[in-house]
Every structure is written in structure tokens, then in C-alpha cells.
Scaffold this motif. Structure first.
Motif, mmCIF file in Angstrom:
data_model
loop_
_atom_site.group_PDB
_atom_site.id
_atom_site.type_symbol
_atom_site.label_atom_id
_atom_site.label_comp_id
_atom_site.label_asym_id
_atom_site.label_seq_id
_atom_site.Cartn_x
_atom_site.Cartn_y
_atom_site.Cartn_z
ATOM 1 N N TYR A 1 -47.727 80.200 -5.518
ATOM 2 C CA TYR A 1 -46.920 79.840 -4.366
ATOM 3 C C TYR A 1 -47.689 78.832 -3.523
ATOM 4 N N ASP A 2 -47.040 78.256 -2.541
ATOM 5 C CA ASP A 2 -47.597 77.135 -1.780
ATOM 6 C C ASP A 2 -48.995 77.391 -1.226
ATOM 7 N N ALA A 3 -49.225 78.567 -0.673
ATOM 8 C CA ALA A 3 -50.505 78.854 -0.012
ATOM 9 C C ALA A 3 -51.683 78.844 -0.975
ATOM 10 N N VAL B 1 -72.181 77.609 -8.438
ATOM 11 C CA VAL B 1 -71.625 78.781 -9.121
ATOM 12 C C VAL B 1 -71.182 79.826 -8.092
ATOM 13 N N CYS B 2 -71.977 80.060 -7.070
ATOM 14 C CA CYS B 2 -71.608 81.042 -6.040
ATOM 15 C C CYS B 2 -70.348 80.613 -5.292
ATOM 16 N N PHE B 3 -70.208 79.325 -5.011
ATOM 17 C CA PHE B 3 -68.994 78.838 -4.357
ATOM 18 C C PHE B 3 -67.786 79.015 -5.282
ATOM 19 N N GLN B 4 -67.969 78.757 -6.560
ATOM 20 C CA GLN B 4 -66.889 78.929 -7.531
ATOM 21 C C GLN B 4 -66.486 80.398 -7.624
ATOM 22 N N VAL B 5 -67.448 81.294 -7.566
ATOM 23 C CA VAL B 5 -67.159 82.732 -7.562
ATOM 24 C C VAL B 5 -66.329 83.080 -6.329
ATOM 25 N N TYR B 6 -66.703 82.527 -5.184
ATOM 26 C CA TYR B 6 -65.946 82.755 -3.948
ATOM 27 C C TYR B 6 -64.483 82.331 -4.123
ATOM 28 N N LEU B 7 -64.271 81.152 -4.694
ATOM 29 C CA LEU B 7 -62.905 80.658 -4.893
ATOM 30 C C LEU B 7 -62.127 81.561 -5.849
ATOM 31 N N GLY B 8 -62.764 81.965 -6.947
ATOM 32 C CA GLY B 8 -62.105 82.859 -7.901
ATOM 33 C C GLY B 8 -61.754 84.196 -7.273
ATOM 34 N N ASP B 9 -62.672 84.740 -6.486
ATOM 35 C CA ASP B 9 -62.398 85.994 -5.779
ATOM 36 C C ASP B 9 -61.233 85.834 -4.813
ATOM 37 N N LYS B 10 -61.190 84.710 -4.144
ATOM 38 C CA LYS B 10 -60.101 84.438 -3.196
ATOM 39 C C LYS B 10 -58.750 84.387 -3.923
ATOM 40 N N LEU B 11 -58.726 83.780 -5.095
ATOM 41 C CA LEU B 11 -57.480 83.699 -5.863
ATOM 42 C C LEU B 11 -56.947 85.079 -6.234
ATOM 43 N N VAL B 12 -57.847 85.997 -6.536
ATOM 44 C CA VAL B 12 -57.416 87.338 -6.941
ATOM 45 C C VAL B 12 -57.230 88.253 -5.732
ATOM 46 N N TRP B 13 -58.258 88.336 -4.877
ATOM 47 C CA TRP B 13 -58.254 89.355 -3.828
ATOM 48 C C TRP B 13 -57.501 88.949 -2.565
ATOM 49 N N VAL B 14 -57.337 87.659 -2.322
ATOM 50 C CA VAL B 14 -56.566 87.214 -1.155
ATOM 51 C C VAL B 14 -55.153 86.830 -1.574
ATOM 52 N N TYR B 15 -55.043 85.984 -2.613
ATOM 53 C CA TYR B 15 -53.738 85.490 -3.027
ATOM 54 C C TYR B 15 -53.073 86.350 -4.103
ATOM 55 N N GLY B 16 -53.831 87.191 -4.764
ATOM 56 C CA GLY B 16 -53.262 88.149 -5.709
ATOM 57 C C GLY B 16 -52.673 87.564 -6.973
ATOM 58 N N LEU B 17 -53.211 86.452 -7.460
ATOM 59 C CA LEU B 17 -52.675 85.869 -8.684
ATOM 60 C C LEU B 17 -52.751 86.870 -9.838
ATOM 61 N N HIS B 18 -51.690 86.967 -10.578
ATOM 62 C CA HIS B 18 -51.540 87.852 -11.739
ATOM 63 C C HIS B 18 -51.620 89.333 -11.389
ATOM 64 N N THR B 19 -51.450 89.676 -10.117
ATOM 65 C CA THR B 19 -51.348 91.095 -9.762
ATOM 66 C C THR B 19 -49.874 91.465 -9.711
ATOM 67 N N GLN B 20 -49.559 92.686 -10.074
ATOM 68 C CA GLN B 20 -48.169 93.117 -10.156
ATOM 69 C C GLN B 20 -47.390 92.933 -8.853
ATOM 70 N N PRO B 21 -47.933 93.338 -7.705
ATOM 71 C CA PRO B 21 -47.135 93.187 -6.470
ATOM 72 C C PRO B 21 -46.800 91.726 -6.149
ATOM 73 N N VAL B 22 -47.750 90.826 -6.374
ATOM 74 C CA VAL B 22 -47.509 89.417 -6.074
ATOM 75 C C VAL B 22 -46.527 88.813 -7.077
ATOM 76 N N VAL B 23 -46.676 89.146 -8.348
ATOM 77 C CA VAL B 23 -45.742 88.645 -9.364
ATOM 78 C C VAL B 23 -44.322 89.118 -9.017
#
Length: 167
Positions: free
Chosen positions: A82-84, A136-158
Motif C-alpha cells: 500500500y502507499d505508505a 547491513v544494520c540499516f538494511q536490517v532496520y528497513l526489513g524489520d520495518k517492512l514486517v513489524w511496522v507495515y506488516g507485509l505478508h502478514t495475514q491481517p494486513v493481507v
């Protein structure tokens, strides 16, 4: 046209049970960070066998990051972004591809260093290892944000996206 060739997508919007990219990428993260730690511990303790451990970790990280990118691209393409989430996902993708080249170049450099003098690491190489750690640490931060903040590929967000709640 090719819809009948693809397996159906599950509740994570994936053709397989769960995301694979995070599993593979955690190996890359661990191998790169462990390689840098081995270099510094090897230098501090004069245990040059740790340089060999570092070398092999970088070799496997170089191969593994391309596998991680393949699954990352597949899963990013299947993500109901989604946009965000767009800017974070784009930056994460850009840095991921950049890291593949950076890690491959550093591994190539390390190979040359290893051929010339396996018992000595230049200060510049150690400095680049620290810079690589920060990236690498910054990339980990971004990946964590995609899952834990934006919820990509999580059931509720889908489900929310499919129902039109998120756009």
C-alpha cells in the motif's frame, strides 16, 4: 494468460507456506557480521586462523545474498504494498541490490589480500568492514520495518488490503 500456470496464493499472498527471504537473508547478515568480528578478533589476538574463518564467511555470504535477493524480489512482487510502504520497500530493494555488489567486491578484494599475505589485513579493509556493518544494520532496520511496522505478508494486513481497508 499465465494465471493457470501459477500456484494459488495463500493467506500470506504467497505460493508457498511463508516468506523465504527472511530465512535466507538472516544467514547473510550473520555471515557478514561474523566475518567482520573474526577480522577484528583475529587482529587483536593475532589468531590468524580467524582470517580464514572470515574469508569463508564472506564467500558464502556472497553466494547467499543472491539467493536472498531472488526470493526478496519474488516476495516484494507478491506483496500487497500500500502507499505508505512503497518508499521503504523501494529503499530496501535498492540497498539489497547494492549490498550484493558491495559484498561481492569486498570478497574479491579479500581474495586478493589472502593471496598476497594471508596473515595481514590492511587497515582500509578493516574500515570497509565497519562501513559494511553499518549498511547491513540499516538494511536490517528497513526489513524489520517492512514486517513489524507495515506488516507485509502478514495475514491481517493481507486481509485488510483485500477488503480495501488499506490502500
Amino acid at each position: 494468460m499465465f494465471d493457470n500456470l501459477l500456484p494459488p496464493l495463500n493467506e500470506h499472498n504467497l505460493p508457498y507456506p511463508d516468506t523465504i527471504h527472511p530465512i535466507v537473508v538472516h544467514f547473510v547478515i550473520a555471515m557478514v557480521l561474523f566475518a567482520v568480528v573474526c577480522d577484528f578478533v583475529g587482529l587483536a589476538t593475532r589468531n590468524y586462523k580467524l582470517y580464514e574463518v572470515s574469508w569463508w564467511n564472506m564467500c558464502f555470504a556472497t553466494v547467499s545474498i543472491f539467493i536472498a535477493i531472488i526470493f526478496g524480489q519474488i516476495e516484494a512482487g507478491l506483496a500487497l504494498a500500500y502507499d505508505a510502504v512503497e518508499s521503504t520497500l523501494s529503499l530496501h530493494t535498492l540497498i539489497g541490490w547494492s549490498l550484493s555488489g558491495i559484498i561481492a567486491a569486498i570478497t574479491g578484494w579479500r581474495y586478493i589480500i589472502r593471496l598476497r599475505d594471508p596473515l595481514r589485513l590492511p587497515t582500509s579493509y578493516l574500515a570497509v568492514g565497519l562501513v559494511l556493518t553499518v549498511i547491513v544494520c540499516f538494511q536490517v532496520y528497513l526489513g524489520d520495518k517492512l514486517v513489524w511496522v507495515y506488516g507485509l505478508h502478514t495475514q491481517p494486513v493481507v486481509e485488510a488490503i483485500k477488503q480495501g481497508v488499506l490502500q
